[in-house]
Design a protein around this motif. Structure first.
Motif, short mmCIF file in Angstrom:
data_model
loop_
_atom_site.label_atom_id
_atom_site.label_comp_id
_atom_site.label_asym_id
_atom_site.label_seq_id
_atom_site.Cartn_x
_atom_site.Cartn_y
_atom_site.Cartn_z
N GLU A 1 32.30 15.82 42.63
CA GLU A 1 32.01 14.49 42.13
C GLU A 1 31.53 14.53 40.68
O GLU A 1 31.84 13.65 39.86
CB GLU A 1 30.98 13.79 43.01
CG GLU A 1 30.74 12.33 42.66
CD GLU A 1 31.98 11.47 42.80
OE1 GLU A 1 31.97 10.32 42.32
OE2 GLU A 1 32.99 11.92 43.40
N HIS A 2 30.76 15.58 40.32
CA HIS A 2 30.32 15.73 38.93
C HIS A 2 31.53 15.87 38.02
O HIS A 2 31.59 15.26 36.94
CB HIS A 2 29.40 16.93 38.79
CG HIS A 2 28.16 16.85 39.64
ND1 HIS A 2 27.21 15.88 39.46
CD2 HIS A 2 27.72 17.62 40.67
CE1 HIS A 2 26.23 16.05 40.35
NE2 HIS A 2 26.52 17.09 41.09
N ALA A 3 32.49 16.68 38.44
CA ALA A 3 33.69 16.89 37.63
C ALA A 3 34.49 15.59 37.53
O ALA A 3 35.02 15.26 36.46
CB ALA A 3 34.54 18.00 38.25
N ARG A 4 34.55 14.85 38.62
CA ARG A 4 35.28 13.57 38.60
C ARG A 4 34.64 12.59 37.63
O ARG A 4 35.33 11.92 36.85
CB ARG A 4 35.29 12.99 40.01
CG ARG A 4 35.92 11.59 40.12
CD ARG A 4 35.49 10.95 41.43
NE ARG A 4 35.99 9.59 41.56
CZ ARG A 4 35.40 8.66 42.28
NH1 ARG A 4 34.28 8.95 42.95
NH2 ARG A 4 35.89 7.45 42.37
N HIS B 1 23.29 8.08 38.31
CA HIS B 1 23.81 9.35 37.84
C HIS B 1 25.29 9.14 37.56
O HIS B 1 26.07 8.91 38.49
CB HIS B 1 23.62 10.43 38.91
CG HIS B 1 24.05 11.81 38.48
ND1 HIS B 1 23.30 12.57 37.61
CD2 HIS B 1 25.14 12.54 38.80
CE1 HIS B 1 23.91 13.73 37.42
NE2 HIS B 1 25.04 13.74 38.12
N GLY B 2 25.67 9.14 36.29
CA GLY B 2 27.04 8.81 35.99
C GLY B 2 27.43 9.05 34.55
O GLY B 2 26.89 9.95 33.89
N VAL B 3 28.34 8.22 34.04
CA VAL B 3 28.88 8.38 32.69
C VAL B 3 29.06 7.01 32.06
O VAL B 3 28.98 5.98 32.72
CB VAL B 3 30.24 9.12 32.73
CG1 VAL B 3 30.07 10.55 33.24
CG2 VAL B 3 31.26 8.35 33.57
N ALA B 4 29.33 7.03 30.75
CA ALA B 4 29.58 5.79 30.01
C ALA B 4 31.08 5.59 29.83
O ALA B 4 31.82 6.54 29.54
CB ALA B 4 28.90 5.86 28.65
N PRO C 1 27.20 7.21 25.03
CA PRO C 1 26.85 8.64 25.05
C PRO C 1 27.75 9.43 26.00
O PRO C 1 28.12 8.95 27.06
CB PRO C 1 25.40 8.64 25.53
CG PRO C 1 25.22 7.34 26.24
CD PRO C 1 26.14 6.36 25.61
N ALA C 2 28.08 10.64 25.56
CA ALA C 2 29.07 11.44 26.28
C ALA C 2 28.43 12.25 27.40
O ALA C 2 27.22 12.49 27.42
CB ALA C 2 29.77 12.38 25.30
N GLY C 3 29.28 12.70 28.33
CA GLY C 3 28.84 13.61 29.38
C GLY C 3 28.12 12.91 30.52
O GLY C 3 28.02 11.69 30.58
N LEU C 4 27.59 13.72 31.44
CA LEU C 4 26.83 13.19 32.56
C LEU C 4 25.51 12.60 32.07
O LEU C 4 24.80 13.22 31.26
CB LEU C 4 26.57 14.28 33.59
CG LEU C 4 27.77 14.67 34.46
CD1 LEU C 4 27.41 15.84 35.36
CD2 LEU C 4 28.26 13.49 35.30
N LEU C 5 25.16 11.43 32.59
CA LEU C 5 24.01 10.69 32.10
C LEU C 5 23.03 10.40 33.23
O LEU C 5 23.42 10.22 34.38
CB LEU C 5 24.45 9.37 31.47
CG LEU C 5 25.54 9.46 30.41
CD1 LEU C 5 25.98 8.06 29.99
CD2 LEU C 5 25.07 10.26 29.21
N ILE D 1 28.73 3.91 34.75
CA ILE D 1 29.26 3.92 36.11
C ILE D 1 28.89 5.24 36.80
O ILE D 1 28.78 6.28 36.16
CB ILE D 1 30.79 3.73 36.12
CG1 ILE D 1 31.50 4.91 35.44
CG2 ILE D 1 31.16 2.42 35.43
CD1 ILE D 1 33.02 4.88 35.59
N GLY D 2 28.68 5.19 38.09
CA GLY D 2 28.32 6.39 38.84
C GLY D 2 27.72 6.03 40.18
O GLY D 2 28.09 5.04 40.80
N HIS D 3 26.73 6.82 40.58
CA HIS D 3 26.09 6.64 41.89
C HIS D 3 24.63 6.24 41.66
O HIS D 3 23.86 6.99 41.05
CB HIS D 3 26.19 7.93 42.70
CG HIS D 3 27.61 8.33 42.98
ND1 HIS D 3 28.34 7.80 44.02
CD2 HIS D 3 28.44 9.20 42.33
CE1 HIS D 3 29.56 8.32 44.01
NE2 HIS D 3 29.64 9.17 43.00
#
Length: 295
Positions: A166-169, A202-205, A178-182, A138-140
């Motif tokens: 937004e990165h922190a969110r 640009h998002g996270v899992a 996988p962890a962290g920003l992807l 999920i992300g942008h």
């Protein structure tokens, strides 16, 4: 994989004047069309469709120099008109068939390819295999052109346009590997053609049960096996070199093939100026069927 690619090249030669059903041939060769096209593009440096077009026009050039009608030659190679044939011919040779018939050239020939595996053993790849249940990315998201080398300015601009908050969110929403920003690439052209469009997210899992905010885009990651390649060094050069080496070194030497799904890059650590980074490249894979014993 090398033998399958060479068999495909032979089949191209047999079907220069008609359509080649790549999907059916991939099944006959014991692989998938998706994997076959991706490996061909990575190793040949051009999409399979482009190679077929170049070979057709190389062989057609000999007929153009003969006495047959241009319409007859066009129809033989699958074109409905001399104009369509002339456009394809010019894109390969730089001149039209009428000019070649009149002047004898110039002509640019595409030789028949032959794939060979060179094993050097001096570049070990730090790889792990992991089975994962289905999850969501999920992300942008944005549509961007595929670029094989260097920084993609469209992706760079997309990330830069996001506010720091937004990165922190997004990081706070991450709840699975996988962890962290992807950096996620999805809907990629199977031929991996440079300049073709893909979906970049640009998002996270997150797990399938995690609530997704309405303002975020979603890319589904089906359950299955993933090959995880660990890289560290100059960014993005080291990561892109590793990505290329998966096709030239890892897949031909291991009993795995690509399956449809998103490709994921996890940035685990990086320099302040992003000149170097430690990354993980996640590729969706499936085990290849064992070869049948000789009878």
């Amino acid at each position: 994989m090398i033998s399958e690619l060479n068999a495909l090249v032979d089949l191209v030669e047999e079907h220069l004047d008609d359509d080649l059903d790549v999907g059916a041939e991939a099944t006959r060769l014991g692989t998938t069309e998706y994997h076959l096209r991706r490996m061909f593009s990575s190793l040949a440096g051009m999409p399979l469709s482009e190679y077929i077009r170049r070979r057709r026009m190389s062989v057609a050039a000999a007929e153009v120099l003969g006495s047959g009608t241009l319409l007859g030659i066009a129809v033989r190679y699958g074109y409905g008109s001399t104009e369509a044939f002339a456009r394809a011919f010019r894109s390969v040779h730089g001149v039209g068939p009428g000019e070649v018939r009149r002047d004898g050239g110039p002509l640019r020939s595409q030789p028949q390819l032959r794939f060979r595996l060179t094993v050097e053993g001096n570049s070990p790849m730090d790889t792990s295999i992991t089975d994962r249940p289905a999850f969501r990315l999920i992300g942008h998201a944005v549509r961007v052109p595929l670029i094989h080398e260097g920084v993609n300015p469209r992706i760079q601009a997309h990330i830069a346009a996001l506010p720091g908050t937004e990165h922190a969110r997004l990081r706070a929403l991450s709840d699975t590997q996988p962890a962290g920003l992807l950096q996620v690439s999805a809907d990629v052209d199977p031929d991996y053609t440079e300049g073709s469009e893909l979906t970049y997210l640009h998002g996270v899992a997150v797990t399938e049960t995690t609530p997704v905010p309405a303002d975020l885009d979603v890319v589904e990651a089906p359950a299955g096996t993933w090959a995880v390649f660990h890289t560290e060094g100059e960014y993005p050069a080291t990561l892109q070199a590793t990505w290329a080496a998966t096709a030239t070194d890892w897949f031909p030497s291991n009993p795995w093939r690509l399956r449809p799904g998103p490709s994921i890059v996890a940035i685990l650590d990086r320099a302040d100026d992003f000149s170097t980074a430690r990354c993980e490249l996640w590729l969706p894979v499936e085990r290849t069927a064992p070869a049948e014993p000789p009878r």
